[in-house]
Scaffold this active site. Structure first.
Site, PDB file in Angstrom:
ATOM      1  N   LYS A 115       0.806  -1.311  -0.169  1.00 26.93           N
ATOM      2  CA  LYS A 115      -0.158  -0.107  -0.026  1.00 26.93           C
ATOM      3  C   LYS A 115       0.945   1.143   0.025  1.00 26.93           C
ATOM      4  O   LYS A 115       0.593   2.101  -0.600  1.00 26.93           O
ATOM      5  CB  LYS A 115      -0.937   0.120   1.444  1.00 26.93           C
ATOM      6  N   LYS A 207      -7.610 -10.502  -8.049  1.00 28.15           N
ATOM      7  CA  LYS A 207      -8.777 -10.641  -7.029  1.00 28.15           C
ATOM      8  C   LYS A 207      -9.709  -9.596  -7.423  1.00 28.15           C
ATOM      9  O   LYS A 207      -9.494  -8.449  -7.883  1.00 28.15           O
ATOM     10  CB  LYS A 207      -8.253 -10.263  -5.733  1.00 28.15           C
ATOM     11  N   LYS A 210     -12.694  -3.526  -5.204  1.00 27.85           N
ATOM     12  CA  LYS A 210     -13.218  -2.375  -5.266  1.00 27.85           C
ATOM     13  C   LYS A 210     -12.398  -1.167  -5.949  1.00 27.85           C
ATOM     14  O   LYS A 210     -12.800  -0.119  -6.408  1.00 27.85           O
ATOM     15  CB  LYS A 210     -14.010  -1.986  -4.130  1.00 27.85           C
TER      16      LYS A 210
END
Ligand code: TRP
Length: 345
Positions: A115, A207, A210
């Protein structure tokens, strides 16, 4: 060994729409656990702000995720449903854990590395200590079982390490405070069912997420019937027909994903799905899948929208859940303060 009352805790961040991956990977398990366990389900708004969130959008996202929780079947009369920031014990225990966890432990967290990316200097400090807050979420309730996806396993191991180190470092104080054995349990992961990993409809190796820029990659829980059908029709496939047994899915991520989704939505197994559709074209599976997905997701989307139009009702559920959550966390946190050597009145 001391024994702890079984208690389930899990949470989701209020960012973006919930999609099929959240539903099959997490919600279905959360819903089932309500039948056998005391469950606490949290909207982790404090985790969300470890990366910038527009306050107006955050407020809406918290209510939207709660609406989706309810529409999927989380039942506030059985489980505690609340938003993290309303129970200050999470932040308080996280501070204690900031002082228990070691830099070396956090430096190993792969999600932070992903991240934060190349520019670690610009990542928030909160993003770095995020796993300590997650440990606090769980342990503020002495939760014993945590349904999570694969990607959160490392964070859960960290929570176990923190619980263990706290129990060890403060062993004398824990005993003096009148507790027999360990103060915190070592929370166990519940790694979830067959379609735990729902993959992108555009790329079976990624995956469903969103944050994928292509909306065609996912089925949102609020998509209408036409959108669902169109996305499934456009889903990536390969050139072969479907195999008749699951062994034939090896190396065919898109075929694997679509049959896995069908099986999960139908409540059957991949082998049963292949017994029905094996040897045939993808289009037959896709037609059936579109119909099934609309039947399963349509009502959830409608109920979500109905709840989104009634924010007062959703807020009332969070307020009630927060009170019930706090009633559990507050006395535990008070003990932690005593154990740590603070002067408690
Ligand atoms: N970190 C989790 C995620 O991103 C969300 C989360 C926060 C959580 N606190 C938790 C999950 C406690 C389980 C238990 O998915």
């Amino acid at each position: 060994m001391s024994s702890f009352t079984p208690r389930v805790f899990s949470g989701m961040q209020p960012t973006g729409n919930l999609h099929l991956g959240n539903y099959l990977g997490a919600m279905l398990n959360w819903i089932k656990l309500q039948e056998t366990h005391e469950c606490i389900y949290c909207v982790v708004d404090m985790h969300a702000i470890t990366v910038w969130q527009d306050p107006k959008e955050l407020r809406k996202a918290i209510l939207d995720v709660t609406a989706a929780y309810l529409a999927c079947g989380l039942d506030p009369s059985r489980s505690i449903i609340f938003n993290q920031s309303q129970v200050p014990e999470h932040a308080e225990l996280a501070w204690i854990f900031n002082c228990v966890a070691r830099m070396g432990w956090l430096n190993r967290m792969t999600q932070f590395k992903e991240k934060a990316g190349k520019d670690k200097e610009q990542a928030s400090v909160g993003l770095y200590v995020y796993p300590n807050l997650m440990a606090a979420d769980i342990l503020a309730y002495k939760a014993t079982h945590v349904p999570v996806g694969e990607d959160q396993k490392q964070h859960l191991e960290l929570a176990r390490d923190i619980a263990g180190k706290f129990n060890l470092d403060f062993a004398d104080a824990i005993r003096e405070a009148g507790h027999e054995g360990d103060f915190f349990p070592q929370p166990e992961p519940f790694i979830m069912g067959p379609a735990t990993r729902v993959m992108s409809l555009r790329d079976g190796t990624k995956k469903m997420s969103k944050s994928d820029p292509s909306d065609l990659s996912r089925l949102n829980l609020t998509d209408d019937a036409d959108t669902i059908a169109r996305k499934i029709r456009k889903a990536k496939t390969d050139a072969d027909s479907l195999p008749s047994e699951s062994a034939g899915l090896k190396g065919r991520p898109e075929a694997d994903n679509l049959t896995g989704i069908y099986a999960a939505l139908a409540g059957s197994s991949v082998d049963q799905v292949l017994a029905q559709f094996g040897g045939g074209q993808f289009s037959k599976l896709k037609d059936a899948l579109a119909e099934l997905a609309v039947a399963r997701l349509g009502p959830i989307g409608q109920e979500t929208k109905r709840l989104q139009a009634d924010p007062g009702h959703v807020e009332g559920i969070l307020a009630d859940g927060s009170r019930r959550a706090r009633a559990i966390a507050r006395p535990i946190m008070r003990e932690v303060r005593k154990i740590a050597g603070f002067v408690v009145f």
